[in-house]
Design a protein around this motif. Sequence first.
Motif, PDB file in Angstrom:
ATOM      1  N   VAL A   1       5.373  -1.099   4.969  1.00 58.07           N
ATOM      2  CA  VAL A   1       5.941  -0.468   3.771  1.00 58.07           C
ATOM      3  C   VAL A   1       5.889  -1.433   2.584  1.00 58.07           C
ATOM      4  N   CYS A   2       6.283  -2.680   2.791  1.00 55.18           N
ATOM      5  CA  CYS A   2       6.291  -3.667   1.715  1.00 55.18           C
ATOM      6  C   CYS A   2       4.890  -3.925   1.174  1.00 55.18           C
ATOM      7  N   ALA A   3       3.896  -3.917   2.048  1.00 55.20           N
ATOM      8  CA  ALA A   3       2.519  -4.184   1.616  1.00 55.20           C
ATOM      9  C   ALA A   3       1.928  -3.017   0.839  1.00 55.20           C
ATOM     10  N   LEU A   4       2.254  -1.796   1.259  1.00 55.21           N
ATOM     11  CA  LEU A   4       1.621  -0.623   0.648  1.00 55.21           C
ATOM     12  C   LEU A   4       2.351  -0.116  -0.587  1.00 55.21           C
ATOM     13  N   MET A   5       3.638  -0.420  -0.728  1.00 62.31           N
ATOM     14  CA  MET A   5       4.401   0.098  -1.866  1.00 62.31           C
ATOM     15  C   MET A   5       3.911  -0.464  -3.195  1.00 62.31           C
ATOM     16  N   VAL A   6       3.151  -1.582  -3.154  1.00 62.65           N
ATOM     17  CA  VAL A   6       2.677  -2.221  -4.392  1.00 62.65           C
ATOM     18  C   VAL A   6       1.341  -1.659  -4.863  1.00 62.65           C
ATOM     19  N   ASN A   7       0.776  -0.715  -4.088  1.00 66.08           N
ATOM     20  CA  ASN A   7      -0.542  -0.152  -4.420  1.00 66.08           C
ATOM     21  C   ASN A   7      -1.566  -1.262  -4.668  1.00 66.08           C
ATOM     22  N   PRO A   8      -1.876  -2.057  -3.634  1.00 66.69           N
ATOM     23  CA  PRO A   8      -2.736  -3.229  -3.828  1.00 66.69           C
ATOM     24  C   PRO A   8      -4.200  -2.857  -4.087  1.00 66.69           C
ATOM     25  N   SER A   9      -4.901  -3.763  -4.761  1.00 67.82           N
ATOM     26  CA  SER A   9      -6.351  -3.632  -4.893  1.00 67.82           C
ATOM     27  C   SER A   9      -7.040  -4.075  -3.601  1.00 67.82           C
ATOM     28  N   LEU A  10      -6.435  -5.086  -2.952  1.00 66.76           N
ATOM     29  CA  LEU A  10      -6.938  -5.602  -1.680  1.00 66.76           C
ATOM     30  C   LEU A  10      -5.813  -5.542  -0.661  1.00 66.76           C
ATOM     31  N   LEU A  11      -6.053  -4.873   0.454  1.00 65.15           N
ATOM     32  CA  LEU A  11      -5.097  -4.831   1.558  1.00 65.15           C
ATOM     33  C   LEU A  11      -5.667  -5.645   2.704  1.00 65.15           C
ATOM     34  N   ILE A  12      -4.880  -6.630   3.168  1.00 62.76           N
ATOM     35  CA  ILE A  12      -5.280  -7.453   4.305  1.00 62.76           C
ATOM     36  C   ILE A  12      -4.346  -7.143   5.461  1.00 62.76           C
ATOM     37  N   VAL A  13      -4.914  -6.758   6.594  1.00 61.96           N
ATOM     38  CA  VAL A  13      -4.099  -6.428   7.762  1.00 61.96           C
ATOM     39  C   VAL A  13      -4.549  -7.310   8.928  1.00 61.96           C
ATOM     40  N   ASP A  14      -3.609  -8.053   9.480  1.00 62.31           N
ATOM     41  CA  ASP A  14      -3.899  -9.006  10.552  1.00 62.31           C
ATOM     42  C   ASP A  14      -3.275  -8.498  11.845  1.00 62.31           C
ATOM     43  N   GLU A  15      -4.117  -8.085  12.784  1.00 62.32           N
ATOM     44  CA  GLU A  15      -3.658  -7.508  14.048  1.00 62.32           C
ATOM     45  C   GLU A  15      -2.591  -6.439  13.793  1.00 62.32           C
ATOM     46  N   PRO A  16      -2.935  -5.385  13.073  1.00 63.87           N
ATOM     47  CA  PRO A  16      -1.921  -4.440  12.584  1.00 63.87           C
ATOM     48  C   PRO A  16      -1.271  -3.573  13.645  1.00 63.87           C
ATOM     49  N   PHE A  17      -1.877  -3.453  14.835  1.00 62.70           N
ATOM     50  CA  PHE A  17      -1.375  -2.512  15.818  1.00 62.70           C
ATOM     51  C   PHE A  17      -0.393  -3.131  16.810  1.00 62.70           C
ATOM     52  N   LEU A  18      -0.205  -4.458  16.748  1.00 57.59           N
ATOM     53  CA  LEU A  18       0.694  -5.111  17.689  1.00 57.59           C
ATOM     54  C   LEU A  18       2.133  -4.654  17.462  1.00 57.59           C
ATOM     55  N   GLY A  19       2.786  -4.246  18.537  1.00 53.64           N
ATOM     56  CA  GLY A  19       4.194  -3.865  18.459  1.00 53.64           C
ATOM     57  C   GLY A  19       4.443  -2.439  18.024  1.00 53.64           C
TER      58      GLY A  19
END
Length: 243
Positions: A144-162
């Motif tokens: 939520v914190c990463a996407l609420m800013v409407n980024p130009s670049l989204l970096i996701v590191d092992e996003p499915f863990l947990g």
Amino acid sequence: MLEVKKISGGYANIPVLKDVSFQVGDGELVGLIGLNGAGKSTTIKEIIGLLTPYQGEIFIDGETPRGQSEAYRKKIGFIPETPSLYEELTLKEHLEVVALAYDLEWELAFGEAEKLLKIFRLEEKLDWFPVHFSKGMKQKVMIVCALMVNPSLLIVDEPFLGLDPVAIKDLIDLINQQRSKGTSILMSTHVLDSAEKMCDRFVILHHGQVLADGTIEQLRKEFGQERASLNDIYLTLTQQEVD
């Protein structure tokens, strides 16, 4: 667009990356693939500004972290492998901190966050502290914190863990929405079956260097495996490492 140009770098007296170059275009999802120790985490740290390259340049929409660090960093949304929250702040206060850091108008930022909170079923937990969250819930807060800013670049590191299967589907849907908006996305993951289905292209790191860069079809040709899956190619690299 993310452009990484001839980056060499690492930690103090411990070089890791050697002349790394690749791009992530607008609306493109690129998988960053490699064995443990290949340099994936170091590459991400160089991009988000936690490390400074020995040499080379990094650009996001033409801006660099050198001399334009604030504008550069505001273009980045980052979902780390391990959730990192402030134990003394509620969920709502985390959102407020993000809005302040990115200089966002609170009402607009919270309106964006609310949509995401509902997707992840967190809208009733704004007054909760991290101690009450499971690992999966903490990961959802980071998303939520990463996407609420409407980024130009989204970096996701092992996003499915947990994440549970429903949350994984929700995240994949959100990533696809970001792509449709023109967001550049760099994803580092070992869940190669999912990566093969999701990503437009792959950058394979090996010993701190780009070993291959291309679509799954191009990688098959590169490694001489006409019908190989991304997992097959990864295992080939693993075997080379063992040999």
